[in-house]
Design a protein around this motif. Structure first.
Motif, PDB file in Angstrom:
ATOM      1  N   UNK A 110      22.958  27.929  19.107  1.00 46.89           N
ATOM      2  CA  UNK A 110      22.867  29.251  19.766  1.00 46.89           C
ATOM      3  C   UNK A 110      24.196  29.758  20.321  1.00 46.89           C
ATOM      4  N   UNK A 111      24.985  28.870  20.946  1.00 47.54           N
ATOM      5  CA  UNK A 111      26.265  29.331  21.523  1.00 47.54           C
ATOM      6  C   UNK A 111      27.182  29.878  20.423  1.00 47.54           C
ATOM      7  N   UNK A 112      27.152  29.249  19.257  1.00 43.40           N
ATOM      8  CA  UNK A 112      27.972  29.734  18.143  1.00 43.40           C
ATOM      9  C   UNK A 112      27.444  31.070  17.629  1.00 43.40           C
ATOM     10  N   UNK A 113      26.132  31.171  17.550  1.00 42.54           N
ATOM     11  CA  UNK A 113      25.529  32.419  17.070  1.00 42.54           C
ATOM     12  C   UNK A 113      25.882  33.581  18.001  1.00 42.54           C
ATOM     13  N   UNK A 114      25.791  33.325  19.328  1.00 38.75           N
ATOM     14  CA  UNK A 114      26.130  34.385  20.282  1.00 38.75           C
ATOM     15  C   UNK A 114      27.587  34.814  20.103  1.00 38.75           C
ATOM     16  N   UNK A 115      28.455  33.826  19.949  1.00 38.73           N
ATOM     17  CA  UNK A 115      29.882  34.127  19.766  1.00 38.73           C
ATOM     18  C   UNK A 115      30.099  34.920  18.478  1.00 38.73           C
ATOM     19  N   UNK A 116      29.461  34.454  17.416  1.00 34.00           N
ATOM     20  CA  UNK A 116      29.591  35.129  16.124  1.00 34.00           C
ATOM     21  C   UNK A 116      29.116  36.575  16.187  1.00 34.00           C
ATOM     22  N   UNK A 117      27.995  36.772  16.888  1.00 39.78           N
ATOM     23  CA  UNK A 117      27.451  38.139  16.961  1.00 39.78           C
ATOM     24  C   UNK A 117      28.409  39.055  17.714  1.00 39.78           C
ATOM     25  N   UNK A 118      28.966  38.521  18.807  1.00 36.13           N
ATOM     26  CA  UNK A 118      29.880  39.330  19.616  1.00 36.13           C
ATOM     27  C   UNK A 118      31.141  39.680  18.805  1.00 36.13           C
ATOM     28  N   UNK A 119      31.702  38.672  18.154  1.00 33.91           N
ATOM     29  CA  UNK A 119      32.937  38.911  17.401  1.00 33.91           C
ATOM     30  C   UNK A 119      32.681  39.766  16.155  1.00 33.91           C
ATOM     31  N   UNK A 120      31.501  39.626  15.567  1.00 32.39           N
ATOM     32  CA  UNK A 120      31.176  40.435  14.383  1.00 32.39           C
ATOM     33  C   UNK A 120      30.973  41.896  14.766  1.00 32.39           C
ATOM     34  N   UNK A 121      30.375  42.115  15.950  1.00 26.41           N
ATOM     35  CA  UNK A 121      30.206  43.499  16.412  1.00 26.41           C
ATOM     36  C   UNK A 121      31.578  44.139  16.631  1.00 26.41           C
ATOM     37  N   UNK A 122      32.514  43.355  17.195  1.00 29.89           N
ATOM     38  CA  UNK A 122      33.874  43.871  17.398  1.00 29.89           C
ATOM     39  C   UNK A 122      34.532  44.163  16.053  1.00 29.89           C
ATOM     40  N   UNK A 123      34.268  43.313  15.069  1.00 30.58           N
ATOM     41  CA  UNK A 123      34.831  43.519  13.727  1.00 30.58           C
ATOM     42  C   UNK A 123      34.313  44.824  13.141  1.00 30.58           C
TER      43      UNK A 123
END
Ligand SMILES: [Zn+2]
Length: 597
Positions: free
Chosen positions: A284-297
Motif C-alpha cells: 500500500x505505501x508504494x501504491x500511495x506513492x505511485x499514485x501521487x507521483x503519477x498524478x504529478x506526472x
C-alpha cells in the motif's frame, strides 16, 4: 551542436551526434557502449552529471531509455530532447544546475539500434524489435509477406472488391472503410489486406505470415519471464538477447539508479506498475506513492497516468511483463513507461478507451482522423486509394491509414512539441531521489588511552558522524526494495588514511590490516576500535515525503527518521588521519577526512 528534433537519426548519424555532444561537454557528459546489438551496433549510454562534484556512481541516478521497440523512433527523440534540455539549461536554470551537481543521469536513446535502422532504411519495415530471426530461422515459402510492394517507402493497406468482404466505404466519405453490419447485403464490399506480396499463391487463399523477426525485447526481461506460447516474442530464455542483457547488466551494476523511465510509442499515456498483478496485491505505501507521483506526472505532461494491470492490458485475460516488472517488482526502483503520441487526441478525440479503441470505435472518430489527415497532415495520414496491378492478386487498390508514419510516430512537424512535455516531470523524478548529506563530523579527545595494549602516547577519541537524507524519497526508495532485499541500510566505514602502509602490511600476509596485536609504527597508523566496528550497517533513512495529513489519528512517529548519528570510539596516536564514509546504494556516498589531535 544543434539537434533537429523533427527528424529521426540513423545509427551512424546518432553515434556522431552523441560523440559531438560529449566533445562539447567533457566536464558533464560521458559516452560508453553498453554492449553490441545482434548486428554488432553499439548500444550507447550517456552518463550526465557534473564530474567535479563527484563521480556519477556516488550520486543517486535516474535512468531514461527509449526505442527498445524498433519503429518507436520518437522514443529516441524524447531521450535526446531531455539530454539537450539538461545541457542547455545548466547555466541558466538553478534547478538543473542543482540536479547536475547532486544527481546522475543514465540516458540510452536507442536500445534497439538494428530494428530502428531497418525502420529508417530506404525501403523501411516496421518490425517489433530485434532483427534476429525468431523463433525459427526459416524464411516463409508460401503465404503473404507484408512489405512495401509499390516502392513508395510506406506500407499501407490493399482493398479488393469482394461481395463477401467485411468492409465497405463510409457513405459520407468513400475513402474511409468501415465494417459491414451483421446480416447486411446489397452493397459494395471489400476485403482488406495489408500491403504485401503473396508467395506460392494457389489462386484461392493464403495465410498471413508473421514477421520473421519475431522477438519482442520488452518480453525478454528476467521478471516473470514466460515462454513464447504464453508471451509473444519472449526469446528462448530471459536476457537471451544482447540488447536486453546489456541493459540488465548495466542497471544491476548501477544500484544508484532509484528511478527509471522507458519511452515507447504510442497512445499518449504514462503507465505505472504493476503489470502482472492488481493494485490490491501492491504494497500500500508504494501504491500511495505511485499514485501521487503519477498524478504529478499527468499534470506536468498532459498525459493520463494509468495502471498497466487495470487500464492497459492488450487482452483482458493476458498479462505481459517487461522492463516495468523487472525494475519495480524485482529491484524496487520506481519505474514508468511512457507511450508517446496519440493521433486520436491530435484529431480531437479526447475521451476514448485506450486499448479497446484499437479493437473497435465509432466511425465518427475515423471521420475526425480523416479531417486531421487532410487539414494537418496534407492528406498523408490517410492515403487516398490508388489502383495497382498486384503481381499475384491482380487489380487491387493501395491506400488507407499510414500507421507507419502517423501512428507509430507523429509527423515531423509535431515531434518536438510532443517530447517537450517531458523534461519537467523527469527533472522532478531526479529531484525526489534520496540523497545523503553530511550533518556533523566531529572528534573529541577523551584522554590518554591507558593499559599496556596501546602504544605509548595513544589517546581515546569519540568520533561523531551524522548524516541525513535530503531527498523526498526514503533511502531505499520503495518498500518493494526492502521486501526484495535489494538495498541495505546505510553503511558506515572508518579507516586510517595510509594506503601504502596498508598495502605493505597486506603484502606481509597480515590477516586483519586494521586491528591487530602486532602493531608496527613504521607500517601504518595505529587504530583500535573500542566501540563500533570499522564497517557497520546503520538504518535506512526516510525522506521528507509526508506520510499522512496533520489531522491523522496518531502523530507520525518517524518525524526525525531522515537523520542518523553514527559514533565510534577509537584509540589512536595524535596526528592520525582518518577517512570516514557513509554510503547507501540509492542515496549516494559521503567521503570525508579528519585528523585526531
Ligand atoms: Zn513499445
Amino acid at each position: 551542436m544543434t539537434i533537429d528534433f523533427s527528424r529521426f537519426y540513423r545509427h551512424d548519424e546518432l553515434s556522431a551526434l552523441l560523440h559531438d555532444l560529449v566533445r562539447d561537454h567533457p566536464d558533464r557528459l560521458r559516452i560508453d557502449s553498453m554492449g553490441k546489438s545482434h548486428e554488432g551496433r553499439d548500444i550507447w549510454v550517456l552518463t550526465l552529471t557534473r564530474f567535479a562534484t563527484g563521480a556519477a556512481e556516488h550520486k543517486p541516478a535516474l535512468w531514461v531509455d527509449g526505442n527498445i521497440h524498433a519503429a518507436e523512433l520518437l522514443a529516441s527523440t524524447a531521450v535526446l530532447y531531455f539530454l539537450d534540455h539538461l545541457l542547455r539549461h545548466d547555466e541558466s536554470d538553478a534547478r538543473v544546475r542543482h540536479l547536475l551537481d547532486t544527481r546522475a543521469f543514465y540516458l540510452v536513446p536507442r536500445l534497439c539500434p538494428d530494428g530502428a535502422e531497418l525502420a529508417l532504411s530506404d525501403r523501411p519495415r516496421h518490425i517489433r524489435s530485434s532483427t534476429r530471426a525468431y523463433p525459427f530461422e526459416d524464411a516463409p515459402l508460401d503465404g503473404m509477406v507484408i512489405e512495401d510492394i509499390d516502392g513508395d517507402g510506406r506500407i499501407l493497406s490493399m482493398r479488393i472488391a469482394d461481395p463477401n468482404g467485411g468492409w465497405k466505404p463510409h457513405p459520407e466519405d468513400s475513402r474511409l472503410m468501415i465494417p459491414r453490419e451483421p446480416g447486411e447485403i446489397g452493397g459494395q464490399y471489400y476485403r482488406m489486406l495489408p500491403e504485401g506480396r503473396v508467395l506460392q499463391h494457389d489462386g484461392v487463399g493464403f495465410k498471413l505470415n508473421p514477421d520473421r523477426e519475431g522477438l519482442d525485447l520488452n518480453r525478454n526481461f528476467p521478471s516473470d519471464w514466460r515462454q513464447e506460447y504464453k508471451q509473444q516474442g519472449a526469446g528462448p530464455y530471459p536476457t537471451s538477447e544482447p540488447e536486453v542483457r546489456a541493459m540488465v547488466d548495466f542497471v544491476v551494476r548501477h544500484p544508484n539508479i532509484g528511478a527509471a523511465v522507458s519511452f515507447h510509442t504510442h497512445s499518449g499515456v504514462i503507465l505505472r506498475p504493476m503489470g502482472t498483478e492488481p493494485d490490491e496485491k501492491m504494497i500500500p505505501e508504494d501504491l500511495w506513492m505511485y499514485k501521487r507521483l503519477s498524478a504529478a506526472a499527468s499534470e506536468q505532461t498532459g498525459y493520463p497516468a494509468l495502471s498497466i494491470w487495470h487500464d492497459f492490458k492488450y487482452h483482458p485475460q493476458q498479462v505481459i511483463s517487461g522492463t516495468q516488472d523487472w525494475i519495480y517488482e524485482h529491484l524496487g526502483a520506481l519505474f514508468w513507461v511512457v507511450e508517446l503520441w496519440a493521433p486520436n487526441r491530435a484529431a480531437g478525440i479526447d475521451k476514448y478507451p485506450f486499448i479497446d479503441w484499437y479493437r473497435e470505435h465509432p466511425p465518427e472518430d475515423d471521420l475526425k482522423l480523416l479531417k486531421w489527415s487532410d487539414e494537418v497532415c496534407g492528406g498523408e495520414a490517410h492515403v487516398s486509394w490508388k489502383a495497382y496491378e498486384h503481381p499475384q492478386l491482380g487489380p487491387v487498390e493501395i491506400g488507407g491509414w499510414d500507421r507507419m508514419n502517423f501512428w507509430r510516430n507523429p509527423p515531423a512537424a509535431l515531434r518536438e512539441a510532443e517530447v517537450a512535455r517531458f523534461p519537467g516531470w523527469l527533472k522532478q523524478l531526479a529531484a525526489i531521489l534520496p540523497r545523503l548529506e553530511l550533518v556533523e563530523l566531529s572528534v573529541q579527545c577523551l584522554g590518554q588511552a591507558d593499559g599496556p595494549i596501546h602504544p605509548t602516547g595513544a589517546r581515546h577519541y569519540l568520533i561523531r558522524f551524522a548524516v541525513e537524507n535530503s531527498g523526498y524519497l526514503p533511502s531505499y526508495v520503495s518498500r518493494r526494495a526492502l521486501e526484495r532485499k535489494t538495498v541495505r541500510g546505510l553503511i558506515f566505514e572508518c579507516f586510517p588514511k595510509c594506503e601504502e602502509a596498508t598495502h605493505s602490511l597486506a603484502a606481509l600476509g597480515a590477516a586483519d590490516p586494521i586491528d591487530e596485536g602486532s602493531y608496527h609504527p613504521q607500517m601504518r597508523p595505529y587504530l583500535r576500535f573500542l566501540s563500533g566496528t570499522q564497517r557497520a550497517e546503520g538504518p535506512s533513512l526516510e525522506g521528507h515525503a509526508a506520510k499522512q495529513s496533520l489531522q491523522a489519528f496518531l502523530p507520525d512517529r518517524g518525524i526525525c527518521a531522515h537523520r542518523h548519528l553514527h559514533q565510534w570510539q577509537v584509540a589512536a596516536l595524535p596526528g592520525t588521519r582518518l577517512e570516514v564514509i557513509a554510503r547507501s546504494e540509492r542515496a549516494g556516498l559521503i567521503r570525508s577526512e579528519l585528523c585526531l589531535d
